[in-house]
Design a protein around this motif. Structure first.
Motif, PDB file in Angstrom:
ATOM      1  N   ARG A   1      33.412  30.691   8.786  1.00  0.00           N
ATOM      2  CA  ARG A   1      32.737  30.443   7.496  1.00  0.00           C
ATOM      3  C   ARG A   1      31.520  31.476   7.298  1.00  0.00           C
ATOM      4  N   ILE A   2      31.419  31.803   5.946  1.00  0.00           N
ATOM      5  CA  ILE A   2      30.157  32.484   5.431  1.00  0.00           C
ATOM      6  C   ILE A   2      29.231  31.367   5.119  1.00  0.00           C
ATOM      7  N   GLN A   3      28.300  31.585   5.577  1.00  0.00           N
ATOM      8  CA  GLN A   3      26.961  30.379   5.268  1.00  0.00           C
ATOM      9  C   GLN A   3      26.293  30.948   4.010  1.00  0.00           C
ATOM     10  N   VAL A   4      26.139  30.184   2.883  1.00  0.00           N
ATOM     11  CA  VAL A   4      25.804  30.366   1.762  1.00  0.00           C
ATOM     12  C   VAL A   4      24.375  29.807   1.547  1.00  0.00           C
ATOM     13  N   ARG A   5      23.219  30.717   1.464  1.00  0.00           N
ATOM     14  CA  ARG A   5      21.886  30.309   1.598  1.00  0.00           C
ATOM     15  C   ARG A   5      21.652  29.693   0.118  1.00  0.00           C
ATOM     16  N   ARG A   6      20.866  28.785  -0.112  1.00  0.00           N
ATOM     17  CA  ARG A   6      20.188  28.327  -1.534  1.00  0.00           C
ATOM     18  C   ARG A   6      19.153  29.383  -1.901  1.00  0.00           C
ATOM     19  N   ASP A   7      19.398  29.723  -3.114  1.00  0.00           N
ATOM     20  CA  ASP A   7      18.131  30.608  -3.818  1.00  0.00           C
ATOM     21  C   ASP A   7      16.884  29.611  -3.912  1.00  0.00           C
ATOM     22  N   THR A   8      15.804  30.157  -3.163  1.00  0.00           N
ATOM     23  CA  THR A   8      14.715  29.213  -3.336  1.00  0.00           C
ATOM     24  C   THR A   8      13.817  29.614  -4.450  1.00  0.00           C
ATOM     25  N   ALA A   9      14.110  30.718  -5.325  1.00  0.00           N
ATOM     26  CA  ALA A   9      12.978  31.183  -5.937  1.00  0.00           C
ATOM     27  C   ALA A   9      12.850  30.189  -7.246  1.00  0.00           C
ATOM     28  N   ALA A  10      13.706  29.458  -7.477  1.00  0.00           N
ATOM     29  CA  ALA A  10      13.542  28.390  -8.579  1.00  0.00           C
ATOM     30  C   ALA A  10      12.766  27.130  -7.964  1.00  0.00           C
ATOM     31  N   TYR A  11      13.049  26.971  -6.990  1.00  0.00           N
ATOM     32  CA  TYR A  11      12.007  25.934  -6.294  1.00  0.00           C
ATOM     33  C   TYR A  11      10.831  26.499  -6.101  1.00  0.00           C
ATOM     34  N   ARG A  12      10.309  27.690  -5.626  1.00  0.00           N
ATOM     35  CA  ARG A  12       9.219  28.099  -5.629  1.00  0.00           C
ATOM     36  C   ARG A  12       8.356  28.159  -7.005  1.00  0.00           C
ATOM     37  N   ALA A  13       9.168  28.478  -8.159  1.00  0.00           N
ATOM     38  CA  ALA A  13       8.469  28.627  -9.392  1.00  0.00           C
ATOM     39  C   ALA A  13       8.275  27.251 -10.087  1.00  0.00           C
ATOM     40  N   ALA A  14       9.051  26.226  -9.543  1.00  0.00           N
ATOM     41  CA  ALA A  14       8.774  25.079 -10.103  1.00  0.00           C
ATOM     42  C   ALA A  14       7.344  24.407  -9.438  1.00  0.00           C
ATOM     43  N   ALA A  15       7.427  24.743  -8.043  1.00  0.00           N
ATOM     44  CA  ALA A  15       6.207  24.344  -7.393  1.00  0.00           C
ATOM     45  C   ALA A  15       4.910  24.919  -7.777  1.00  0.00           C
ATOM     46  N   GLN A  16       4.983  26.220  -8.267  1.00  0.00           N
ATOM     47  CA  GLN A  16       3.844  26.989  -8.615  1.00  0.00           C
ATOM     48  C   GLN A  16       3.549  26.577  -9.948  1.00  0.00           C
ATOM     49  N   GLU A  17       4.437  26.054 -10.801  1.00  0.00           N
ATOM     50  CA  GLU A  17       4.131  25.554 -12.324  1.00  0.00           C
ATOM     51  C   GLU A  17       3.339  24.113 -11.882  1.00  0.00           C
ATOM     52  N   GLN A  18       3.685  23.469 -10.987  1.00  0.00           N
ATOM     53  CA  GLN A  18       3.486  22.280 -10.857  1.00  0.00           C
ATOM     54  C   GLN A  18       2.090  22.405 -10.304  1.00  0.00           C
TER      55      GLN A  18
ATOM     56  N   ALA B   1      -0.186  24.835 -10.797  1.00  0.00           N
ATOM     57  CA  ALA B   1      -0.910  25.345 -11.918  1.00  0.00           C
ATOM     58  C   ALA B   1      -1.285  23.995 -12.773  1.00  0.00           C
ATOM     59  N   ARG B   2      -0.371  23.017 -13.040  1.00  0.00           N
ATOM     60  CA  ARG B   2      -0.773  21.996 -13.871  1.00  0.00           C
ATOM     61  C   ARG B   2      -1.580  21.231 -13.417  1.00  0.00           C
ATOM     62  N   VAL B   3      -1.363  20.961 -11.847  1.00  0.00           N
ATOM     63  CA  VAL B   3      -2.466  20.038 -11.411  1.00  0.00           C
ATOM     64  C   VAL B   3      -3.958  20.475 -11.072  1.00  0.00           C
ATOM     65  N   ARG B   4      -3.764  21.884 -11.001  1.00  0.00           N
ATOM     66  CA  ARG B   4      -5.155  22.643 -11.018  1.00  0.00           C
ATOM     67  C   ARG B   4      -5.723  22.500 -12.392  1.00  0.00           C
ATOM     68  N   GLU B   5      -5.307  22.725 -13.510  1.00  0.00           N
ATOM     69  CA  GLU B   5      -5.713  22.346 -14.583  1.00  0.00           C
ATOM     70  C   GLU B   5      -6.205  21.139 -14.910  1.00  0.00           C
ATOM     71  N   GLU B   6      -5.414  20.074 -14.638  1.00  0.00           N
ATOM     72  CA  GLU B   6      -5.789  18.770 -14.757  1.00  0.00           C
ATOM     73  C   GLU B   6      -7.181  18.206 -13.878  1.00  0.00           C
ATOM     74  N   ILE B   7      -7.111  18.983 -12.701  1.00  0.00           N
ATOM     75  CA  ILE B   7      -8.377  18.670 -11.930  1.00  0.00           C
ATOM     76  C   ILE B   7      -9.672  19.386 -12.612  1.00  0.00           C
ATOM     77  N   ASP B   8      -9.538  20.628 -13.094  1.00  0.00           N
ATOM     78  CA  ASP B   8     -10.561  21.239 -13.888  1.00  0.00           C
ATOM     79  C   ASP B   8     -11.147  20.408 -14.979  1.00  0.00           C
TER      80      ASP B   8
END
Length: 96
Positions: free
Chosen positions: A27-44, A46-53
């Motif tokens: 079988r060919i192993q398909v890896r999930r694309d992590t770009a969407a997860y990274r973008a969501a984590a970076q957005e969160q 940024a939101r947390v940093r803004e709330e802290i500031d």
């Protein structure tokens, strides 16, 4: 009879393991694309940093307001009179 059942279990276990190995190798192993997860984590993040500031800015503003209030109350306090300090202490009883 006990010996034959042991060998049967060993053979079936061996077939199962080899069957698993064959399935995963073809079988060919398909890896999930992590770009969407990274973008969501970076957005969160940024939101947390803004709330802290924002919270830090509010805290500084409140502190400055409190310090200003204390300063105005301290400076607007009436000056103690010369005789007022003597009145507040304990008096000796007059000797009779």
């Amino acid at each position: 009879m006990a010996e034959t059942s042991k060998t049967d279990k060993g053979q079936t276990a061996g077939k199962r393991e080899s069957g698993r190995a064959k399935r995963s190798t073809g079988r060919i192993q398909v890896r999930r694309d992590t770009a969407a997860y990274r973008a969501a984590a970076q957005e969160q993040a940024a939101r947390v940093r803004e709330e802290i500031d924002t919270a830090l800015a509010d805290g500084r503003r409140i502190r400055e307001e409190i310090e200003a209030r204390i300063e105005t109350q301290w400076h607007n306090r009436p000056a103690p009179k010369a005789g007022a300090a003597a009145k507040g202490g304990r008096r000796r009883r007059a000797k009779s």
